[in-house]
Design a protein around this motif. Structure first.
Motif, mmCIF file in Angstrom:
data_model
loop_
_atom_site.group_PDB
_atom_site.id
_atom_site.type_symbol
_atom_site.label_atom_id
_atom_site.label_comp_id
_atom_site.label_asym_id
_atom_site.label_seq_id
_atom_site.Cartn_x
_atom_site.Cartn_y
_atom_site.Cartn_z
ATOM 1 N N LEU A 179 6.979 8.661 6.201
ATOM 2 C CA LEU A 179 7.303 7.376 6.841
ATOM 3 C C LEU A 179 7.020 6.161 5.958
ATOM 4 N N GLY A 180 6.622 6.420 4.706
ATOM 5 C CA GLY A 180 6.273 5.297 3.826
ATOM 6 C C GLY A 180 7.419 4.311 3.630
ATOM 7 N N PHE A 181 8.600 4.808 3.308
ATOM 8 C CA PHE A 181 9.744 3.903 3.098
ATOM 9 C C PHE A 181 10.137 3.211 4.406
ATOM 10 N N SER B 200 0.825 -1.225 0.000
ATOM 11 C CA SER B 200 0.000 0.000 0.000
ATOM 12 C C SER B 200 0.842 1.251 0.000
ATOM 13 N N GLU B 201 1.885 1.253 0.819
ATOM 14 C CA GLU B 201 2.751 2.439 0.897
ATOM 15 C C GLU B 201 3.411 2.715 -0.451
ATOM 16 N N ALA B 202 3.898 1.656 -1.090
ATOM 17 C CA ALA B 202 4.573 1.840 -2.387
ATOM 18 C C ALA B 202 3.582 2.302 -3.461
ATOM 19 N N THR C 299 0.689 3.884 -2.923
ATOM 20 C CA THR C 299 0.289 5.262 -2.591
ATOM 21 C C THR C 299 1.329 6.257 -3.083
ATOM 22 N N ASN C 300 2.592 5.903 -2.959
ATOM 23 C CA ASN C 300 3.642 6.800 -3.442
ATOM 24 C C ASN C 300 3.544 7.031 -4.951
ATOM 25 N N CYS C 301 3.172 5.988 -5.679
ATOM 26 C CA CYS C 301 2.983 6.170 -7.133
ATOM 27 C C CYS C 301 1.837 7.135 -7.396
ATOM 28 N N VAL D 69 0.425 9.469 -5.266
ATOM 29 C CA VAL D 69 0.547 10.860 -4.793
ATOM 30 C C VAL D 69 1.817 11.576 -5.253
ATOM 31 N N HIS D 70 2.875 10.828 -5.482
ATOM 32 C CA HIS D 70 4.134 11.490 -5.862
ATOM 33 C C HIS D 70 4.474 11.299 -7.349
ATOM 34 N N ALA D 71 4.562 10.033 -7.770
ATOM 35 C CA ALA D 71 5.038 9.773 -9.133
ATOM 36 C C ALA D 71 4.163 10.465 -10.173
#
Ligand SMILES: Nc1ncnc2c1ncn2[C@@H]1O[C@H](COP(=O)(O)OP(=O)(O)OP(=O)(O)O)[C@@H](O)[C@H]1O
Ligand SMILES: [Mg+2]
Length: 144
Positions: A110-112, A48-50, A52-54, A56-58
């Motif tokens: 704190l995702g990573f 989920s964290e990875a 979500t990063n795609c 919201v960020h990527a």
């Protein structure tokens, strides 16, 4: 990882509702190993964290494709989450606890850290302008 015994690939657009899809798909794929509930939830949270990063960020102001690959070899789980988004300038810095480029949007950076604490190994490859690939590796402990 040795030759995988089973694998799957899932591609989906970077919509927030697909974070749940990724969790469910990974859970379904790992069911064949009859994993412990706590380990399964750790893996799903890391995924989920990875993802979500795609989202919201990527693909910050756009929608792009997220590619999730999962493989199993013995008790080893390999999961890759890949995007073709903005990429990360300094991966080492991005992985530091509490580092975030979106502090105003209630991101805690704190995702990573979560990915690292819930799996055995996290590797990140990224190229600004081309995208990012996060690989999560975890060995399933056997049930008592
Ligand atoms: N797939 C990605 N593409 C581009 N940048 C990313 C990607 N994943 C992470 N980053 C960058 O790395 C930083 C740290 O990511 P991390 O997941 O640790 O924290 P966060 O997403 O900012 O906050 P949180 O996960 O706690 O909500 C992000 O702020 C972002 O700048
Ligand atoms: Mg994050």
């Amino acid at each position: 990882m040795k030759r995988p015994q089973n694998e799957m690939k899932l591609c989906f657009p970077s919509l927030s509702e697909n974070e749940r899809l990724a969790r469910v798909a990974v859970g379904g794929f790992l069911a064949q190993k009859n994993p412990r509930v706590d380990e399964l939830s750790e893996i799903k949270t890391a995924v989920s964290e990875a993802v979500t990063n795609c989202i919201v960020h990527a693909y910050r102001d756009t929608i792009g494709t997220v590619e999730l690959t999962a493989k199993l070899s013995g008790d080893e789980v390999y999961i890759k989450i890949k995007d073709r988004g903005c990429g990360i300038e300094d991966v080492e810095k991005a992985m530091e606890p509490l580092y975030t480029t979106l502090p105003d949007e209630e991101r805690s950076g704190l995702g990573f850290s979560v990915m690292e604490s819930f799996t055995d190994r996290v590797t990140v490859k990224s190229k600004p302008g081309f995208g990012t690939a996060v690989v999560l590796i975890k060995k399933l402990r056997s049930k008592i």
